[in-house]
Motif scaffolding. Structure first.
Motif, PDB file in Angstrom:
ATOM      1  N   GLY A  11       0.728  -1.074   0.160  1.00 14.21           N
ATOM      2  CA  GLY A  11      -0.004   0.320   0.044  1.00 14.21           C
ATOM      3  C   GLY A  11       0.769   1.381  -0.059  1.00 14.21           C
ATOM      4  O   GLY A  11       1.875   1.378   0.726  1.00 14.21           O
ATOM      5  N   SER A  12       0.462   2.203  -0.753  1.00  8.65           N
ATOM      6  CA  SER A  12       1.395   3.579  -0.945  1.00  8.65           C
ATOM      7  C   SER A  12       0.417   4.503  -0.398  1.00  8.65           C
ATOM      8  O   SER A  12       0.769   5.801  -0.860  1.00  8.65           O
ATOM      9  N   GLY A  13      -0.546   4.378   0.446  1.00  7.97           N
ATOM     10  CA  GLY A  13      -1.455   5.341   1.096  1.00  7.97           C
ATOM     11  C   GLY A  13      -0.697   5.985   2.148  1.00  7.97           C
ATOM     12  O   GLY A  13       0.512   5.846   2.458  1.00  7.97           O
ATOM     13  N   PRO A  14      -1.357   6.990   2.886  1.00  5.59           N
ATOM     14  CA  PRO A  14      -0.903   7.463   4.056  1.00  5.59           C
ATOM     15  C   PRO A  14      -0.035   6.984   4.889  1.00  5.59           C
ATOM     16  O   PRO A  14       1.043   7.130   5.517  1.00  5.59           O
ATOM     17  N   ALA A  15      -0.576   5.699   5.383  1.00  4.15           N
ATOM     18  CA  ALA A  15       0.268   4.989   6.464  1.00  4.15           C
ATOM     19  C   ALA A  15       1.392   4.064   5.672  1.00  4.15           C
ATOM     20  O   ALA A  15       2.445   4.189   6.386  1.00  4.15           O
ATOM     21  N   GLY A  16       1.218   3.859   4.657  1.00  6.58           N
ATOM     22  CA  GLY A  16       2.468   3.037   3.853  1.00  6.58           C
ATOM     23  C   GLY A  16       3.620   3.934   3.762  1.00  6.58           C
ATOM     24  O   GLY A  16       4.752   3.701   3.956  1.00  6.58           O
ATOM     25  N   GLU A 212       1.418  28.074   2.896  1.00  6.16           N
ATOM     26  CA  GLU A 212       2.803  28.542   2.384  1.00  6.16           C
ATOM     27  C   GLU A 212       3.556  27.465   1.822  1.00  6.16           C
ATOM     28  O   GLU A 212       3.181  26.256   2.094  1.00  6.16           O
ATOM     29  N   ALA A 213       4.143  27.850   0.728  1.00  2.00           N
ATOM     30  CA  ALA A 213       4.730  26.643  -0.294  1.00  2.00           C
ATOM     31  C   ALA A 213       5.693  25.966   0.373  1.00  2.00           C
ATOM     32  O   ALA A 213       6.313  26.299   1.148  1.00  2.00           O
ATOM     33  N   MET A 214       5.772  24.631  -0.119  1.00  8.62           N
ATOM     34  CA  MET A 214       6.807  23.456   0.228  1.00  8.62           C
ATOM     35  C   MET A 214       7.557  23.294  -1.125  1.00  8.62           C
ATOM     36  O   MET A 214       6.937  23.429  -2.037  1.00  8.62           O
ATOM     37  N   PRO A 215       8.674  22.557  -1.030  1.00 10.23           N
ATOM     38  CA  PRO A 215       9.335  22.339  -2.231  1.00 10.23           C
ATOM     39  C   PRO A 215       8.373  21.404  -3.163  1.00 10.23           C
ATOM     40  O   PRO A 215       7.823  20.472  -2.676  1.00 10.23           O
ATOM     41  N   GLY A 216       8.148  21.754  -4.422  1.00 10.56           N
ATOM     42  CA  GLY A 216       7.437  20.910  -5.255  1.00 10.56           C
ATOM     43  C   GLY A 216       5.824  21.234  -5.186  1.00 10.56           C
ATOM     44  O   GLY A 216       5.043  20.685  -6.013  1.00 10.56           O
ATOM     45  N   ASP A 240       2.405  12.883  -3.222  1.00 10.88           N
ATOM     46  CA  ASP A 240       3.478  13.669  -2.988  1.00 10.88           C
ATOM     47  C   ASP A 240       4.642  12.848  -2.331  1.00 10.88           C
ATOM     48  O   ASP A 240       5.834  13.181  -2.633  1.00 10.88           O
ATOM     49  N   ASP A 241       4.277  12.228  -1.359  1.00  8.47           N
ATOM     50  CA  ASP A 241       5.585  11.409  -0.560  1.00  8.47           C
ATOM     51  C   ASP A 241       6.104  10.365  -1.613  1.00  8.47           C
ATOM     52  O   ASP A 241       7.138  10.109  -1.365  1.00  8.47           O
ATOM     53  N   LEU A 242       5.042   9.711  -2.204  1.00  7.87           N
ATOM     54  CA  LEU A 242       5.606   8.595  -3.115  1.00  7.87           C
ATOM     55  C   LEU A 242       6.821   9.120  -3.958  1.00  7.87           C
ATOM     56  O   LEU A 242       7.580   8.526  -4.383  1.00  7.87           O
ATOM     57  N   ARG A 243       6.621  10.159  -4.506  1.00  6.46           N
ATOM     58  CA  ARG A 243       7.759  10.988  -5.593  1.00  6.46           C
ATOM     59  C   ARG A 243       8.962  10.986  -4.689  1.00  6.46           C
ATOM     60  O   ARG A 243       9.928  10.919  -5.303  1.00  6.46           O
ATOM     61  N   LEU A 244       8.890  11.579  -3.486  1.00  4.32           N
ATOM     62  CA  LEU A 244      10.224  11.758  -2.660  1.00  4.32           C
ATOM     63  C   LEU A 244      10.758  10.479  -2.414  1.00  4.32           C
ATOM     64  O   LEU A 244      11.972  10.239  -2.357  1.00  4.32           O
ATOM     65  N   LEU A 245       9.785   9.535  -2.027  1.00  5.73           N
ATOM     66  CA  LEU A 245      10.401   7.863  -1.627  1.00  5.73           C
ATOM     67  C   LEU A 245      11.243   7.544  -3.003  1.00  5.73           C
ATOM     68  O   LEU A 245      12.001   6.875  -2.831  1.00  5.73           O
ATOM     69  N   PHE A 251      14.838   2.716  -2.111  1.00  5.10           N
ATOM     70  CA  PHE A 251      13.403   2.517  -2.068  1.00  5.10           C
ATOM     71  C   PHE A 251      13.193   1.662  -3.306  1.00  5.10           C
ATOM     72  O   PHE A 251      13.772   2.044  -4.627  1.00  5.10           O
ATOM     73  N   HIS A 252      12.252   0.891  -3.425  1.00  8.06           N
ATOM     74  CA  HIS A 252      11.968   0.180  -4.853  1.00  8.06           C
ATOM     75  C   HIS A 252      10.298   0.111  -4.793  1.00  8.06           C
ATOM     76  O   HIS A 252       9.716   0.037  -3.738  1.00  8.06           O
ATOM     77  N   TYR A 253       9.794   0.272  -6.053  1.00  3.14           N
ATOM     78  CA  TYR A 253       8.379   0.470  -5.980  1.00  3.14           C
ATOM     79  C   TYR A 253       7.861  -0.626  -7.003  1.00  3.14           C
ATOM     80  O   TYR A 253       8.336  -0.644  -8.230  1.00  3.14           O
ATOM     81  N   ARG A 254       6.567  -1.134  -6.809  1.00  6.63           N
ATOM     82  CA  ARG A 254       5.964  -2.024  -7.804  1.00  6.63           C
ATOM     83  C   ARG A 254       4.325  -1.750  -7.975  1.00  6.63           C
ATOM     84  O   ARG A 254       3.665  -2.209  -7.080  1.00  6.63           O
ATOM     85  N   PRO A 255       4.128  -0.815  -8.752  1.00  6.94           N
ATOM     86  CA  PRO A 255       2.721  -0.710  -9.155  1.00  6.94           C
ATOM     87  C   PRO A 255       1.915  -1.811  -9.708  1.00  6.94           C
ATOM     88  O   PRO A 255       2.846  -2.694 -10.448  1.00  6.94           O
ATOM     89  N   GLY A 256       0.763  -1.893  -9.726  1.00  3.51           N
ATOM     90  CA  GLY A 256       0.057  -2.964 -10.429  1.00  3.51           C
ATOM     91  C   GLY A 256       0.260  -4.224  -9.834  1.00  3.51           C
ATOM     92  O   GLY A 256      -0.288  -5.304 -10.538  1.00  3.51           O
ATOM     93  N   PHE A 257       0.687  -4.405  -8.513  1.00  3.06           N
ATOM     94  CA  PHE A 257       0.644  -5.763  -7.929  1.00  3.06           C
ATOM     95  C   PHE A 257      -0.433  -5.873  -6.813  1.00  3.06           C
ATOM     96  O   PHE A 257      -0.334  -5.548  -5.853  1.00  3.06           O
TER      97      PHE A 257
END
Length: 532
Positions: A11-16, A212-216, A240-245, A251-257
């Motif tokens: 899961g890549s939601g807020p908790a993940g 107030e703006a933050m990076p990105g 937004d956090d997923l982009r930073l991760l 960090f390794h990412y597998r969408p569609g699983f």
């Protein structure tokens, strides 16, 4: 392929994402999987009122090229009809084998999970509210701060809700109020003596939206497009956090699983796709952050736990307030999520205190048709009436604590998750009490609750699911310990809402994120060889 991973996160939601950051900081190799695909309809760019008047392509995000909004006409929430969010909700129940009765079950396979279409409400829990959790409340405070600063929260104000929300030390200034809600707050603050004894507190909403703006990410410009998503990324999404991760080398990412089951291979634990016959991935530890319902099914399945477990979810209601002195006012761009919030003191049947919580929303960011569908007249005429009335109105919602749901989760013979739920017996009386009190409180502030507008939501419609695998000091089978580790199956940690020990009336997203951060820090120490 997965031999070198230390932690596998489902899961890549807020908790993940919240669990991932401290694990990466500890130097661990982290693999994250989720089952969805990126959005295909981008959010609109520009001011909503101008876009509605002039954008010849607005049908793409209002209706959708495949008529998504029309095909979802019977959906519970307008969020489910928005084409820009179609990917968020698509396929969740089928992929996770969720079978419901008298309960609305919503989840997400998409990158970022439900945070791509949430109300952005945030709050901390007080020491008393954290009493059911099997660790000192002070243990969560560093994680509350870390998450709040990372995601960007606004609303800091010296008002009557500052202590209730408990996060102003780390928050940005509040979003600007529209004239209608500014008037309500002004009349409220002018009556300090009445406020102190009324059991009703009103103040600025605390929301995960940037002033107030933050990076990105850019600050909110009051475009009013919040329902469809924010092209400026002022509203927090776990994407937004997923982009930073994904910028981190470990960090390794597998969408569609799409995970079907939890498995073990020697000392390593993992997941398998495809009804038990697909690809398998393993790591030293497994972190379940797939959402309360999906994580619960996976946990009960691997435990072969057939007894029902409880589920908490907040009874909810919605209502419409009209401020007569604002009739005839001209629409102006405004923030489309909660601007003002309130806490309401109620009394249970035995006299025990119950707190209700809710927020007020500008009606300009909600299509008029969403209101017209509830009027006792032809929609064409309803739209004409509402076009004049709605600029003088705000929408309110109300949530009660999650223990007031009588719901159970259990595995069926085919390992589908059966969800059976209804509100507990005290709920109708509490809602009637809340309606009467809110009607009176807002009338004193110059607002009228429109007749027949107070509507009780259906069980599960709040989307605040929690407590099915609760953390306990001495966990039984089907529960988790203070670090979210599943009793009866070592190496599996639950960090989403399923592991929360209690669910209050407040938004639980910040708490589940902070708890995931806390557990991630501990796993970083343990797997890094630093724990005692």
């Amino acid at each position: 392929m997965s031999a070198g991973f230390d932690v596998l996160i489902v899961g890549s939601g807020p908790a993940g994402v919240s669990a991932a950051f401290p694990l990466l900081d500890a130097g661990l190799q982290v693999l994250m999987v989720d089952g969805g695909t990126p959005a295909v309809v981008p959010p609109p760019t520009g001011q909503l009122l101008q876009l509605r008047e002039r954008d010849p392509q607005q049908w793409r995000w209002m209706v959708g090229s495949n008529y998504h909004a029309l095909r979802q006409i019977d959906a519970l929430s307008p969020k489910l009809r928005v084409p820009t969010h179609a990917d968020v909700f698509a396929g969740f129940a089928a992929a996770n084998r969720i079978d419901t009765q008298d309960f609305i079950a919503v989840g997400s396979l998409a990158p970022g999970g439900l945070s791509k279409a949430w109300g952005c409400g945030v709050a901390t829990l007080s020491a008393d509210e954290l009493a059911p959790f099997p660790f000192p409340s002070a243990d969560l405070r560093p994680s509350y701060e870390a998450v709040t600063r990372r995601i960007g929260v606004s609303g800091a104000a010296s008002d009557d809700l500052a202590d209730y929300f408990g996060l102003d030390d780390w928050a940005q200034p509040p979003v600007a109020l529209d004239a209608l809600q500014a008037g309500l707050l002004q009349r409220y603050t002018a009556r300090p003596a009445a406020r102190a004894r009324a059991g009703f507190r009103l103040g600025r909403s605390r929301v995960a939206a940037l002033t107030e703006a933050m990076p990105g990410r850019e600050a909110c410009d009051l475009s009013g497009t919040c329902l469809w998503g924010c092209a400026r990324r002022a509203l927090y999404s776990a994407t937004d956090d997923l982009r930073l991760l994904r910028e981190r080398a470990n960090f390794h990412y597998r969408p569609g699983f799409v995970v079907d089951r939890v498995i073990r291979s020697g000392s390593r634990v993992g997941v398998q796709a495809g009804n038990g016959g697909g690809e398998a991935l393993h790591a030293r530890r497994l972190v379940l952050a797939a959402g309360t319902l999906a994580s619960t099914r996976l946990a009960l399945q691997v435990l072969a736990h057939r007894d029902a477990v409880p589920l908490q979810s907040c009874p909810s209601a919605a209502f419409l307030l009209c401020v007569p002195r604002q009739l005839g006012r001209r629409r102006v761009p405004a923030f489309g999520l909660g601007q003002l919030s309130f806490a309401l003191a109620l009394a249970g049947q035995d006299g025990s205190p119950v707190t209700g919580f809710g927020s007020l929303f500008d009606t300009g960011g909600i299509p008029v048709a969403e209101f017209a569908r509830f009027l006792p007249m032809a929609r064409r005429h309803g739209v004409d009436v509402l076009a004049s009335l709605l600029p003088a109105c705000v929408v309110g919602n109300l949530f009660l604590p999650g223990h007031l749901l009588d719901a159970r989760l259990s595995l069926g013979a085919d390992d589908a998750l059966q969800v059976r739920g209804r509100y507990a017996e005290p709920v109708p009386a509490l809602m009637a009490q809340a309606q009467a009190q809110l009607r009176a409180h807002f009338r004193r502030l110059g607002a009228i609750m429109l007749p027949f507008s107070f509507a009780l939501g259906k069980p599960g419609g709040d989307l605040h699911y929690a407590g099915s695998l609760p953390m306990r000091a001495q966990p039984a089978r089907g529960q988790t310990d203070r670090w979210g580790e599943l009793a009866g199956y070592d190496g599996v940690h639950v960090v989403d809402g399923a592991s929360l020990s209690a669910l209050t009336e407040k938004s639980h997203t910040l708490t589940l994120m902070a708890n995931a951060d806390r557990i991630g820090r501990r796993l970083g120490q343990v797997l890094g060889g630093q724990a005692q």
